[in-house]
Design a protein around this motif. Structure first.
Motif, mmCIF file in Angstrom:
data_model
loop_
_atom_site.group_PDB
_atom_site.id
_atom_site.type_symbol
_atom_site.label_atom_id
_atom_site.label_comp_id
_atom_site.label_asym_id
_atom_site.label_seq_id
_atom_site.Cartn_x
_atom_site.Cartn_y
_atom_site.Cartn_z
ATOM 1 N N THR A 108 63.399 83.481 48.437
ATOM 2 C CA THR A 108 64.433 84.522 48.506
ATOM 3 C C THR A 108 64.314 85.334 49.785
ATOM 4 O OG1 THR A 108 64.025 84.689 46.142
ATOM 5 C CG2 THR A 108 65.550 86.282 47.096
ATOM 6 N N CYS A 109 65.441 85.467 50.532
ATOM 7 C CA CYS A 109 65.381 86.174 51.809
ATOM 8 C C CYS A 109 66.733 86.762 52.150
ATOM 9 C CB CYS A 109 64.925 85.218 52.914
ATOM 10 S SG CYS A 109 65.832 83.662 52.922
ATOM 11 N N ILE A 158 57.018 85.406 52.792
ATOM 12 C CA ILE A 158 57.300 86.636 53.536
ATOM 13 C C ILE A 158 58.800 86.890 53.661
ATOM 14 C CG2 ILE A 158 55.140 86.870 54.848
ATOM 15 C CD1 ILE A 158 56.392 85.243 57.086
ATOM 16 N N GLY A 159 59.599 86.120 52.940
ATOM 17 C CA GLY A 159 61.034 86.392 52.954
ATOM 18 C C GLY A 159 61.731 85.808 54.166
ATOM 19 N N ALA A 160 61.341 84.603 54.538
ATOM 20 C CA ALA A 160 62.001 83.943 55.654
ATOM 21 C C ALA A 160 62.282 82.488 55.278
ATOM 22 C CB ALA A 160 61.125 84.030 56.903
ATOM 23 N N CYS A 161 62.494 82.271 53.991
ATOM 24 C CA CYS A 161 62.529 80.922 53.428
ATOM 25 C C CYS A 161 63.608 80.037 54.048
ATOM 26 C CB CYS A 161 62.752 81.002 51.923
ATOM 27 S SG CYS A 161 61.834 82.347 51.178
ATOM 28 N N SER A 162 64.744 80.641 54.370
ATOM 29 C CA SER A 162 65.842 79.839 54.899
ATOM 30 C C SER A 162 65.651 79.521 56.375
ATOM 31 C CB SER A 162 67.176 80.565 54.691
ATOM 32 O OG SER A 162 67.465 80.619 53.310
ATOM 33 N N TRP A 163 64.625 80.088 56.983
ATOM 34 C CA TRP A 163 64.349 79.835 58.409
ATOM 35 C C TRP A 163 62.897 79.394 58.564
ATOM 36 C CZ3 TRP A 163 65.765 84.861 56.650
ATOM 37 C CH2 TRP A 163 67.141 84.953 56.385
ATOM 38 N N SER A 178 58.982 77.189 50.294
ATOM 39 C CA SER A 178 60.022 76.806 51.263
ATOM 40 C C SER A 178 59.407 76.439 52.610
ATOM 41 C CB SER A 178 61.034 77.941 51.441
ATOM 42 O OG SER A 178 61.607 78.244 50.193
ATOM 43 N N ARG A 189 66.754 91.304 52.781
ATOM 44 C CA ARG A 189 66.370 91.601 54.149
ATOM 45 C C ARG A 189 67.593 91.614 55.047
ATOM 46 N NH1 ARG A 189 63.006 87.128 57.384
ATOM 47 N NH2 ARG A 189 63.413 88.023 59.438
ATOM 48 N N LEU A 242 69.456 79.204 50.776
ATOM 49 C CA LEU A 242 69.262 77.757 50.712
ATOM 50 C C LEU A 242 68.080 77.396 51.618
ATOM 51 C CD1 LEU A 242 70.595 75.312 49.379
ATOM 52 C CD2 LEU A 242 72.216 75.241 51.298
ATOM 53 N N SER A 243 67.101 76.734 51.032
ATOM 54 C CA SER A 243 65.928 76.394 51.843
ATOM 55 C C SER A 243 65.360 75.053 51.422
ATOM 56 C CB SER A 243 64.861 77.492 51.721
ATOM 57 O OG SER A 243 64.249 77.435 50.445
ATOM 58 N N GLN A 287 54.504 85.584 60.821
ATOM 59 C CA GLN A 287 54.665 86.995 61.151
ATOM 60 C C GLN A 287 53.493 87.400 62.031
ATOM 61 O OE1 GLN A 287 55.136 89.451 57.623
ATOM 62 N NE2 GLN A 287 56.425 90.901 58.732
ATOM 63 N N HIS A 329 60.781 82.706 63.325
ATOM 64 C CA HIS A 329 61.393 81.740 62.412
ATOM 65 C C HIS A 329 61.354 80.316 62.959
ATOM 66 C CE1 HIS A 329 63.885 85.349 60.782
ATOM 67 N NE2 HIS A 329 62.739 85.224 60.156
ATOM 68 N N PHE A 378 58.759 88.934 62.888
ATOM 69 C CA PHE A 378 59.002 87.606 62.323
ATOM 70 C C PHE A 378 59.249 86.571 63.416
ATOM 71 C CE2 PHE A 378 59.845 90.139 58.594
ATOM 72 C CZ PHE A 378 59.423 89.318 57.553
ATOM 73 N N TYR A 388 58.205 94.011 55.237
ATOM 74 C CA TYR A 388 59.490 94.328 55.881
ATOM 75 C C TYR A 388 59.403 95.698 56.550
ATOM 76 C CZ TYR A 388 61.932 90.587 53.198
ATOM 77 O OH TYR A 388 62.365 89.413 52.663
ATOM 78 N N ARG A 419 58.841 72.513 54.744
ATOM 79 C CA ARG A 419 59.282 72.294 56.122
ATOM 80 C C ARG A 419 58.120 72.355 57.113
ATOM 81 N NH1 ARG A 419 64.928 72.296 56.132
ATOM 82 N NH2 ARG A 419 65.037 72.423 58.399
ATOM 83 N N GLY A 454 69.892 78.191 55.078
ATOM 84 C CA GLY A 454 70.402 79.498 55.500
ATOM 85 C C GLY A 454 70.809 80.328 54.301
ATOM 86 N N ARG A 502 59.322 96.221 50.583
ATOM 87 C CA ARG A 502 58.011 95.559 50.663
ATOM 88 C C ARG A 502 57.370 95.822 52.027
ATOM 89 N NH1 ARG A 502 58.437 89.023 50.976
ATOM 90 N NH2 ARG A 502 56.190 89.385 50.997
#
Ligand SMILES: Cc1cc2nc3c(=O)[nH]c(=O)nc-3n(C[C@H](O)[C@H](O)[C@H](O)COP(=O)(O)O)c2cc1C
Ligand code: SF4
Ligand code: FES
Lengths: 431, 692, 161
Positions: free
Chosen positions: A96-97, C125-130, C87, A100, A250-251, C135, C142, C140, A134, C91, A258, A131
């Motif tokens: 989940t992102c 860390i909340g960057a799953c889609s990238w 995630s 942010r 989506l990952s 960090q 990516h 960040f 962030y 990758r 994205g 968090r």
């Protein structure tokens, strides 16, 4: 924006993303900003605000999908205590992102959403719990809050109406469990993130022993649009009882991972194939986590499902937090189970026996199993232990650890068999 | 009376007040729901998940420890689903538990062991490596064995909520979570050992007890603590004539689960190497061992001589001898020796209080009132140090009933942490500053120390609401009993004025110093404690009954080795006036009880006194002493029976007695405390193991 | 113990945010901000914050040891955190993590001898889609891979000494 937008997106919450200076209050104001709170304060009663949100079918975006308007209506109107608004920006569910992005690109939308919730329950102070990782968002938010104070959208006399609201940021420091609402409140009060006994729920006894509305960032962010365009308009964007759009993250194994804003009920297959551009190298899908790592996994033949709370529940999983993680045919499911369990063992707060000991045992067991030390009885034992946790832990983190595990053992049992008896992982090196 | 709620538990109709937790409603119906983290009176945790039960219409199992009863609720506490869940919990718990039960102190009285026995989970499916960590010593009395800990958080809560000390906490997260002491690697605290006793397993063990014995090898004797005036009940565990530990795990007695360091560990003086075992008689200027016969005759001879000549005999009694001994001693003095010079060291003005509340016996508070009163006023005393059990009750009152605490004391005390008003002042003048606020307290209990004495007691009572109840705090286990039973120059037993008052303690000591007393007979007291003078009483025959060769005993002409209160039968009266029983723990070889010694002397002198048997003397006290017509059943069953001393103007009371509390800290207990290894070790903070 | 005027101002501001009687609510932010300045939550920091918030050092320690970002020992000047959660794992996060260890010659929660770098394998860390993501301190990075990682390390090395 870290990925290209997609034409299939329906951009409601993200409609200002990509505008020049999208975070500044001026941009916000020239794009419908703070009109909803103006309306709420000058033309609507708190009851009407709640009704509007109820009619939108907006359900919590943090994971559980609880109807937001209904939650707000639980705050006791006649309580003499102050009431608080708390924003859950702890975003730590693997996969989940999105929160942010909402804060980074459009912080004023969140501030306005918070103001609307405040108006609905007559609250005069709020905290945005971000968090610790962030950290940069704290600066962005503090700046936006400062702007809002300067322009009279926060403070003791908002828009000249005499309404008072103060908003503050508050940082966590690395703990997934602090995303759980009652643990978050403990953390907000300067304590270890140990969940509270419930009932009472936060709506009645929350922050500082006072009635509290606690929602996810995305949930609040939907409120301004709902008030401006009407609850029904928002509801119509989605499927019955699953109003609006949602930011899907989506990952994993897709060509264009994205964060995409899509209507609720958007079919998962199309999300993977069209929005995500399909699986790289023409490989096949093996499994999908539909809403963050706490959800039971879906197999390839379960992906013809509309992405909304009820449809996923019907097939034994959850929409969760919007983290869609796609795994291709070469993915080792034992390793996936192990990695997920490592996470929960690391994040278990340690309060209750089944979660503390269960996640740790399963982590060790899966580690041994994946590295070739498994024995035949282990496979059932994994399922059994997860089952012994399920429904018996103090907070849902224990369930969150058990559910994906149970689903993986059940749906991919053959892969466990393949790992047995000192054989190396058949997928070794692929991940 | 709150509304009663009807529900069904395991098929039984149960009624319980609204708000009752299912775990307690079940307990009242005789159904024991297992629990590790739940502990009556402490905050709820719902951490161990052992208490899960099935509730009709609930989608999943619920924890009985957090579930309030509801009308029509149907609860099942032992279904296959429940048993399986508990077995699962136990299996999880045992993954890292060392299973060293055969060498564990807790073996045989371990709640985890009992639970595994009940639900199974003994066979292990755990193939991974167990964590191992060495045991740690946190203080002379507290040891921690981390892998045995099941994280029920009872210790943390009792230390914070119960004791107000906050010396224990939880550090780290998840499976690394661990109980930690306040000083990083050691504890600085009250050393009360509450954490040890409340621990359901053998994670916290006591330096005094560890690795000594097995629970089933000991005899258990319920008696009353020998130290401060609060009078806690303690259960001595005795093996082969040795007291191995003290505790109050059954929560019986006025102290509930409470014991302080003295109650829990302050028994090792019994077995101290310096303990006197034979009488000593001074020959050629030196004290030398003598037979009982010789020593008794020597004393009897001198007493008879003095009696015949002048009756200039002074008697100093003890604040730790039994009521029976005190009563016998004063009869001996007044009726046989014809002297009225009898006293003891006074530490609080009980007599002035009885006078000040004349005609209102209900104005005397008992221990339980400190826990139930709407407000507690503490004047001139460091309650947590000097009266730890009453302090514990006051804290519990704040916790459970939101009681308001008011504190008047020149120095800061722990009570201030929970107080609504604090006056850094002294005695009545200090109280006067918050008089208006106290005027509104309809249900007030007042605990006052020696800052309030004499006429100030009357002024205090006049200043406070008429409904207030009082305790005049006194120092030691039977300080109150000493006065009640007439160890006073002006008061006969039961506060009956003595028509012919004698000399008080200070006068007697001065007179002896001047050689104006023939004999000074000291029973269990140490008036020469500061030990400055070489020969304090050069021309007075000094007789001492003692456990040790104290400063006073060292100067005596005859010393009798006396038994300690843990070695005898009888009764004590605590600072509130509650009468409690002493039961003999270990036998003594050598020392005799003071009563027996008195009896031997009387017989030698040819005096006809009642037989020196505790039971017989007690009967006489019940018959003859005003206020001691107590509830016999409560007393006999190990409870506390409130005495009802006469509250009337004490005509003739006029001699100024010095009233001075010794202000012992938690780690001191008068002369006796000097012989307690545990108290020593803690005071010195040298982390040696305490061995009894 | 004294902190920079900036941090003092931050603390002062924090103390005003919470309702009366909830002074310790400022604890977690204070710890994180103090760590940002001091480099670690040292014993001194613990004692000072305990004093300011009127709680015991043990109470502060209970909290410090709970949160995974708070550390009692200083990290490197560049604290590199590599996510290997699901995630990122899918990758190449694992390979990146192994590469990072080899490249920097230190392991999980270790610091290079010159104090320049420290390394930590972290949870999502909340960057799953990238993904995979890294960090560095709070920044960040990516869509990482081994080459990008090396370039990053070189750049950090060159960053103002
Ligand atoms: C272990 C755990 C972690 C959670 N983490 C988050 C989180 O990071 N962000 C979030 O919004 N909700 C999280 N939640 C859900 C919250 O408890 C809560 O339901 C949510 O914030 C409510 O807001 P909503 O109704 O708008 O979704 C978590 C729940 C659990 C059990
Ligand atoms: S399930 Fe238990 S141990 Fe796990 S996070 Fe929740 S309360 Fe803590
Ligand atoms: S007793 Fe209920 S959870 Fe421990």
């Amino acid at each position: 924006m870290y990925n290209e937008p997609h034409p299939l997106e329906v951009r409601v919450l993200t409609r200002r993303f990509g505008l020049p200076n999208s975070r500044s209050i001026d941009t916000y104001l020239t794009h419908e900003g703070y009109q909803a709170i103006h309306k709420a304060l000058t033309q609507m009663t708190p009851e009407q605000v709640i009704e509007e949100v109820k009619s939108s079918g907006l359900r919590g975006r943090g994971g559980a999908g609880f109807p937001a308007g209904l939650k707000w209506s639980f705050v006791p109107r006649d309580s003499p205590k102050p009431k608080y608004i708390v924003v859950n920006a702890d975003e730590s569910e693997p996969g989940t992102c999105k929160d942010r992005l909402l804060i980074e690109n459009d912080p004023h939308q969140l501030i306005e959403g918070v103001l609307i919730a405040a108006r609905a329950v007559d609250a005069h102070a709020g905290y945005i719990y971000v968090r610790g990782e962030y950290r940069y968002l704290i600066d962005i938010l503090d700046r936006a809050i400062e702007e809002a104070y300067a322009r009279g959208y926060l403070g003791d006399n908002i828009l000249g109406t005499g309404y008072k609201f103060h908003l503050y940021t508050h940082t966590g420091a690395g703990a997934y469990e602090c995303g759980e609402e009652s643990a978050l409140l403990e953390s907000l009060e300067g304590k270890r993130g140990i969940p509270r006994i419930r009932p009472p729920f936060p709506a009645v006894v929350g922050a500082f022993k006072c009635p509290t509305v606690l929602n996810n960032v995305e949930t609040y962010c939907a409120a301004p649009w709902i008030l401006l365009k009407g609850g029904h308009a928002y509801a119509d964007l989605g499927t019955p009882k699953n109003g609006g759009t949602r930011l899907f993250c989506l990952s994993g194994h897709v060509n264009q991972p994205g964060v995409y804003e899509l209507p609720m009920g958007f079919p998962l297959r199309r999300m993977i194939e069209e929005v995500g551009g399909g699986v790289p190298n023409g490989k096949k899908v093996k499994a999908v986590i539909p809403g963050g790592s706490s959800c039971p996994l879906l197999t390839a033949d379960q992906i013809d499902v509309p992405m909304d709370f009820d449809s996923l529940q019907k097939i034994g999983s959850m929409l969760g937090s919007g983290g869609v993680v796609v795994m291709d045919e070469d993915t080792c499911m034992v390793q996936v189970a192990l990695r997920i369990m490592r996470f929960y063992a690391h994040e278990s707060c340690g309060w209750c026996i089944p979660c503390r000991e269960g996640t740790t045992w399963l982590r060790q067991l899966l580690l041994r199993f994946h590295s070739g030390g498994g024995v035949a009885t282990d496979i059932d034992l994994i399922g059994d232990l997860a089952q012994n946790m399920l429904g018996k832990t103090f907070c849902p983190l224990g369930d969150a650890a058990a559910m994906p595990t149970i689903s993986i053992v059940k749906k991919f049992r053959q892969e466990f068999e393949d790992h047995l008896n000192g054989k190396p992982c058949p997928y070794e090196g692929r991940l | 009376m709150p509304d009663l709620v009807k529900l069904t538990i395991d098929g039984h109709e149960v009624e319980a007040p609204a708000g009752t937790l299912v775990i307690n409603a079940a307990r009242q119906a005789g159904i024991e729901v297992p629990a590790f983290c739940y502990y009556d009176g402490l905050t709820l945790q719902a951490a161990c998940r052992m208490c899960v039960v099935e509730v009709e219409k609930a989608p999943k199992l619920l924890t009985a420890c957090t579930l309030p009863v509801a009308p029509g609720m149907v609860v099942r506490t032992e279904t296959p689903q429940v048993a399986a869940a508990r077995k699962g919990m136990l299996e999880f718990l045992l993954t890292n538990h060392p299973l060293d039960c055969p060498v564990c102190d807790k073996g045989g009285e371990c709640e985890l062991q009992d639970m595994v026995f009940r639900y199974g989970a003994g066979e292990s499916r755990y193939l991974e490596e167990k964590i191992h960590e060495e045991e740690k010593q946190w203080s002379p009395v507290v040891y921690f064995d981390m892998p045995r800990c099941i994280l029920c958080f009872r210790c943390v809560r009792i230390c914070d909520e119960g004791m107000g000390v906050k010396a224990l906490g939880v550090v780290n997260r998840g499976a690394h979570s661990e109980i930690a002491p306040n000083m990083g690697d050691h504890l600085e605290c009250d050393e009360c050992g509450m954490c040890i006793d409340i621990c359901p397993v053998g994670a916290l063990t006591s330096g005094a007890y560890r690795y000594q014995t097995r629970p089933w090898e000991m005899q258990y004797v319920g008696t009353t603590c020998t130290h401060c005036g609060d009078g806690c009940k303690t259960t001595l565990s005795v093996r082969n004539g040795k007291v191995i530990r003290g505790n109050n795990r059954d929560r019986s007695g006025i102290n509930g689960e409470f014991l302080c360091i003295k109650g829990r560990y302050g028994f090792d003086f019994l077995h101290h190497a310096d303990r006197l075992t034979t009488p000593l008689v001074r020959r050629n200027g030196e004290l030398a061992p003598a037979t009982w016969k010789d020593a008794i005759s020597a004393v009897a001879f001198r007493l008879k001589d003095a009696h015949d000549k002048s009756e200039r005999i002074g008697i100093l009694g003890s604040t730790r001898t039994t009521n029976e001994e005190n009563f016998y001693l004063q009869r001996f003095a007044r009726e046989r020796l014809g002297t009225h010079h009898i006293d003891h060291h006074r530490s609080g003005d009980v007599a002035a209080l009885l006078e000040a509340v004349a005609g209102r016996p209900q104005a005397l508070a008992r221990t339980a009132d400190v826990y139930t009163a709407g407000a507690v006023l503490v004047v001139g005393v460091d309650l947590s140090q000097q009266h730890p059990m009453l302090a514990f009750q006051a804290r519990a009152n704040v916790r459970h009933h939101n009681a308001r605490v008011y504190v008047v004391n020149p120095e800061p005390t722990r009570e201030e942490d929970r107080a609504v008003e604090v006056v850094r002042g002294r005695g009545v003048e200090g109280v006067a500053q918050i008089r208006e606020k106290l005027a509104g307290e309809a249900n007030l209990v007042v605990l006052f120390g020696d800052h309030v004495q004499g006429d100030d007691v009357r002024r205090l009572v006049e200043m406070l609401p008429a409904t207030a109840r009082y305790v005049a705090l006194v120092d030691y286990a039977n300080s109150r009993g000493a006065l009640d039973l007439g160890l006073a120059p002006d008061l006969l037993p039961g506060y009956v004025p003595d028509p012919e008052p004698g000399m008080g303690r200070d006068e007697m000591l001065a007179a002896a110093g001047r050689g104006e007393l023939e004999v000074l007979w000291v029973v269990g007291a140490n008036p020469l404690e500061d030990g400055s003078e070489e020969r304090a009483f050069p021309n007075t025959f000094l007789v001492v009954q003692e456990l040790f060769l104290t400063e006073t005993a060292r100067q005596a002409d005859v010393v009798f080795p006396a038994a300690a209160s843990y070695e005898k039968t009888g009764s004590f009266t605590n600072t509130c006036g509650e009468l409690q029983r002493l039961k003999k723990g270990p036998n003594t070889s050598g020392p005799k009880s003071d009563l027996e010694i008195l009896g031997l002397i009387a017989r030698q002198m040819g005096f006809e006194l009642a037989p020196p048997l505790p039971e017989a003397v007690f009967e006489e006290i019940r018959r003859a002493v005003p206020g001691y017509q107590i509830d016999y059943a409560a007393f006999l069953t190990g409870g506390a029976a409130m005495t009802t001393p006469p509250t009337a103007p004490l005509a003739g009371r006029g001699r100024a007695a010095t009233i001075r509390s010794s202000r012992d800290s938690l780690f001191q207990s008068g002369t006796l405390g000097r012989y307690c290894g545990a108290l020593h070790a803690v005071r010195e903070k040298d982390h040696v193991e305490v061995r009894v | 113990m004294t902190f920079s005027p900036d941090l003092e101002a931050r603390f002062e501001n924090l103390a005003k945010r919470y309702p009366a009687g909830y002074l310790r609510a400022a604890l977690v932010p204070m710890l994180l901000y103090a760590q940002d300045e001091v480099g670690a939550v040292t014993d001194e920091v613990v004692a000072e914050i305990a004093r300011r918030l009127k709680i015991t050092p043990l109470q502060v320690n209970e909290v410090v040891s709970y949160y995974s970002m708070l550390r009692r020992e200083p990290a490197g000047r560049h604290h590199i955190q590599v996510c290997t959660n699901i995630s990122c794992l899918l990758r190449g996060g694992r390979h990146l993590w192994e590469h990072a260890q080899t490249r920097l010659g230190v392991g999980h929660k270790q610091r290079s001898a010159d104090g320049q770098f420290s390394l930590e394998e972290v949870e999502c860390i909340g960057a799953c889609s990238w993904a995979p993501a890294v960090q560095v301190n709070y920044d960040f990075h990516h869509d990482m891979n081994a080459e990008k990682f090396d370039a990053l390390v070189e750049k950090l090395k060159g960053d103002g000494k």
